[in-house]
Design a protein around this motif. Sequence first.
Motif, PDB file in Angstrom:
ATOM      1  N   THR A   3      34.633  27.655  -6.471  1.00 41.99           N
ATOM      2  CA  THR A   3      34.520  28.169  -5.102  1.00 41.99           C
ATOM      3  C   THR A   3      35.833  28.800  -4.654  1.00 41.99           C
ATOM      4  O   THR A   3      35.840  29.905  -4.097  1.00 41.99           O
ATOM      5  N   GLU A  31      36.134  32.833  -3.902  1.00 43.15           N
ATOM      6  CA  GLU A  31      36.512  33.278  -2.559  1.00 43.15           C
ATOM      7  C   GLU A  31      37.833  34.047  -2.585  1.00 43.15           C
ATOM      8  O   GLU A  31      37.995  35.038  -1.876  1.00 43.15           O
ATOM      9  N   MET A  67      36.928  31.359   5.521  1.00 42.36           N
ATOM     10  CA  MET A  67      35.659  30.687   5.275  1.00 42.36           C
ATOM     11  C   MET A  67      35.591  29.395   6.076  1.00 42.36           C
ATOM     12  O   MET A  67      36.610  28.906   6.556  1.00 42.36           O
TER      13      MET A  67
END
Length: 72
Positions: free
Chosen positions: A8, A12, A58
């Motif tokens: 992740t 990102e 995020m």
Amino acid sequence: MYPTLGRTIREERERMEMSRAELARHVGVAASQVTRWEAGEYRPSTTAMMALARALVMDPVDLMAAACADAS
């Protein structure tokens, strides 16, 4: 090991077109630490996770969810 969280973070970071060194500067750690996180070797502290979420634009809940997925 934390493969889901590491993936992740890497995905990102790449989405933001940011180098590991740039992300490290935003978070306040060495680039080698970002490499370890992305490899799933270590899990960032809660403080670092919040800084990562800000730097990667995020929701911090998404990072925490990735960390929890690795714990199960």
